[in-house]
Design a protein around this motif. Sequence first.
Motif, short mmCIF file in Angstrom:
data_model
loop_
_atom_site.label_atom_id
_atom_site.label_comp_id
_atom_site.label_asym_id
_atom_site.label_seq_id
_atom_site.Cartn_x
_atom_site.Cartn_y
_atom_site.Cartn_z
N ALA A 171 -29.40 -17.86 41.08
CA ALA A 171 -30.71 -17.37 40.53
C ALA A 171 -30.83 -18.47 39.22
N LEU A 172 -31.99 -18.90 39.00
CA LEU A 172 -32.32 -19.71 37.85
C LEU A 172 -32.92 -18.76 36.68
N MET A 173 -32.35 -18.69 35.56
CA MET A 173 -33.00 -17.68 34.56
C MET A 173 -33.74 -18.52 33.63
N TRP A 174 -35.07 -18.71 33.32
CA TRP A 174 -35.78 -19.37 32.50
C TRP A 174 -35.89 -18.63 31.22
N PHE A 175 -35.05 -19.03 30.25
CA PHE A 175 -35.18 -18.05 28.79
C PHE A 175 -36.63 -18.70 27.93
N MET A 219 -34.57 -26.45 40.52
CA MET A 219 -34.53 -25.66 41.79
C MET A 219 -34.09 -26.46 42.94
N ASN A 220 -34.53 -27.82 43.11
CA ASN A 220 -34.43 -28.68 44.32
C ASN A 220 -32.90 -29.26 44.16
N THR A 221 -32.41 -29.42 42.98
CA THR A 221 -31.39 -30.13 42.99
C THR A 221 -30.03 -29.35 43.18
N PHE A 222 -30.12 -27.90 42.79
CA PHE A 222 -28.97 -27.18 42.70
C PHE A 222 -29.26 -26.22 43.81
N GLN A 223 -30.27 -26.41 44.65
CA GLN A 223 -30.60 -25.38 45.68
C GLN A 223 -30.56 -23.96 45.37
N ILE A 224 -31.36 -23.63 44.41
CA ILE A 224 -31.53 -22.34 43.63
C ILE A 224 -32.31 -21.38 44.53
N ASP A 225 -31.71 -20.08 44.61
CA ASP A 225 -32.45 -19.10 45.75
C ASP A 225 -33.56 -18.46 45.14
N ALA A 226 -33.46 -18.29 43.57
CA ALA A 226 -34.42 -17.33 43.15
C ALA A 226 -34.82 -17.84 41.59
N LEU A 252 -49.84 -21.54 34.67
CA LEU A 252 -48.49 -21.95 35.05
C LEU A 252 -47.58 -20.93 35.74
N GLU A 253 -47.47 -19.68 35.08
CA GLU A 253 -46.92 -18.51 35.59
C GLU A 253 -47.33 -18.31 36.86
N GLN A 254 -48.70 -18.43 37.23
CA GLN A 254 -49.04 -18.12 38.41
C GLN A 254 -48.72 -19.15 39.61
N GLU A 255 -48.59 -20.29 39.09
CA GLU A 255 -48.30 -21.51 40.12
C GLU A 255 -46.91 -21.27 40.39
N LEU A 256 -46.08 -21.04 39.51
CA LEU A 256 -44.66 -20.89 39.67
C LEU A 256 -44.44 -19.72 40.82
N VAL A 257 -44.99 -18.78 40.50
CA VAL A 257 -44.86 -17.58 41.47
C VAL A 257 -45.37 -17.79 42.83
N GLU A 258 -46.56 -18.80 43.16
CA GLU A 258 -47.10 -18.94 44.44
C GLU A 258 -45.81 -19.95 44.88
N LYS A 259 -45.44 -20.93 44.09
CA LYS A 259 -44.88 -21.91 44.67
C LYS A 259 -43.38 -21.55 45.29
N TYR A 260 -42.75 -20.50 44.48
CA TYR A 260 -41.69 -20.20 44.84
C TYR A 260 -41.30 -18.83 45.66
N SER A 261 -42.68 -18.39 46.11
CA SER A 261 -42.50 -17.09 47.09
C SER A 261 -42.60 -17.96 48.27
N THR A 262 -41.58 -18.05 48.64
CA THR A 262 -41.44 -18.77 50.16
C THR A 262 -40.36 -18.12 50.94
N THR A 294 -37.41 -19.10 51.61
CA THR A 294 -36.22 -19.48 51.32
C THR A 294 -35.86 -19.27 49.99
N THR A 295 -37.19 -19.11 49.13
CA THR A 295 -36.96 -18.94 47.61
C THR A 295 -37.52 -17.64 47.32
N TYR A 296 -37.20 -17.00 46.23
CA TYR A 296 -37.72 -16.01 45.59
C TYR A 296 -38.16 -16.00 44.18
#
Length: 462
Positions: free
Chosen positions: A4-8, A82-89, A103-113, A115-117
């Motif tokens: 998981a990627l934690m964005w502080f 996300m791509n380089t380290f094959q992050i799941d969430a 930006l926050e909406q776009e990120l949610v849309e982009k990674y709700s797939t 293979t990613t959460y």
Amino acid sequence: MTKALMWFRYDLRLHDNLALLAASDFDEVIPVFIYEKTNSAATASDWWLHYSLEALAESIKSCGGSLIIRQGNPQLIIEELMNTFQIDALFFNRSLLPKDVLLEQELVEKYSTKTTYVKCFDDRLLFYHHKIVTKNQTPYKVFSSYWKIAKLQYITFPQNKNSTFSKDTFDSLALDDLKLIDNHHWMKKFGAYWTPGEQQAIQKFEDFIEQDLASYNKLRDFPGKQGTSDISPYLAWGNISIRSMWYRVKRFIDEQPEHADAADSYLRQLAWRDFAYEQLAQFPDLDRIPVRKAFQHYPWAFNEDLFTAWKTGQTGYPLVDAGMRELWETGIIHNRVRMVVASFLVKHLRIPWQYGYDWFKETLVDFDTANNAMGWQWVTGSGIDAAPYFRVFNPTGQAQKFDSGAFYIKRWIPELKDVPLDVIHSPEKYVAAHQISYPQPIVDHATARKLALEGFEHIKKH
Ligand SMILES: Cc1cc2nc3c(=O)[nH]c(=O)nc-3n(C[C@H](O)[C@H](O)[C@H](O)COP(=O)(O)OP(=O)(O)OC[C@H]3O[C@@H](n4cnc5c(N)ncnc54)[C@H](O)[C@@H]3O)c2cc1C
């Protein structure tokens, strides 16, 4: 192995951090902080950020991980990670700043797939954003009505969980590369007054609870006394969890019910911060445009010399000057004095409040977009539930009432340290007679008040 990627962001702590709690369910957490500004001069808030990041990086290191520091466009940087380290969430807490909503909406849309959460949380405030509304589903315009409902809300109980941070090494900037501190600049002094970071925040708050909370309602308006918690810069960068503060105060009330009034008045102040963010959501230009549009027609009278006198604490009004010098020296001003200096700028000098907002943005270690904008609009009279426009704080009267012993004034204006108490709040004759190097008042209070009120009469036509 799940990652998981934690964005502080404005949540620079490990304890009770909703996004981090969720990320901790994964086998590995990869922590990143992204600094977005690229070429602006460092501010007092950046100074705080620097040392908060240093403390956070140290805490993560002691858990076996390393904080990745990057600078630039968050969307691009997150995509690369996300791509380089094959992050799941991906997990992050909302900033609640209007500029970030898309930006926050776009990120949610982009990674709700498939293979990613992705999940983002409301971690920054006490109450869920937009949930406290009137019967007509509109936001409250009066704080006391807002608070009546807000204080009955359930607040998520603080939680803590150990995170397993990734032991891999990642490409990261060094903290100094962000150039958040300028050691030759005025901010070097702040270290004498503050130690940013999570552990210090928790300790400082605990000290406040034990030593000062019981008298908070009696002393909070007196700048010469230690009456408030001084927790605002820690809150601004999320060094401390607001929920843990709430429950700590509640526990204090259970243990010392005789001090419930003082503790309640503290919780009420915390809720002003939530109220400010509700206003910012409702008026995304709260930091630039008066909520009451008539104020756009106020006959301001900007004067560079008067503005400089205000910024440098040379107005000849001791309480105003003490406040502005405290700000320059420590990065903070007591709330009572904030109101007085802000009122002086806007009403005595008739300088647009946005100048004051910008100066505070540069110099406050606790700079917070919503609180600062609400504070300035409140003082001006142009905001929601603002001070009435005809209330022009008398800086001399305020000093006599809230700093009657002149402890605060003498602390920040050493030139006045030997001035007798009976004249120190209006020292003009005394300093002239004794050739003390302290300015005469740059404006006459009665004249300034009259001009301010005439200006307000003018905007009534709009
Ligand atoms: C013109 C003006 C500008 C301001 N700019 C900021 C700012 O940039 N950042 C900031 O955090 N506060 C700002 N405030 C609000 C207030 O002055 C500070 O929150 C307070 O002085 C911080 O000191 P403390 O932590 O000791 O407060 P305490 O009295 O101990 O209160 C605890 C916390 O409650 C919240 N709080 C208290 N009073 C207010 C208030 N009036 N509005 C919103 N939240 C409040 C803060 O988070 C504060 O840390 C501003 C006020 C004015 C009048």
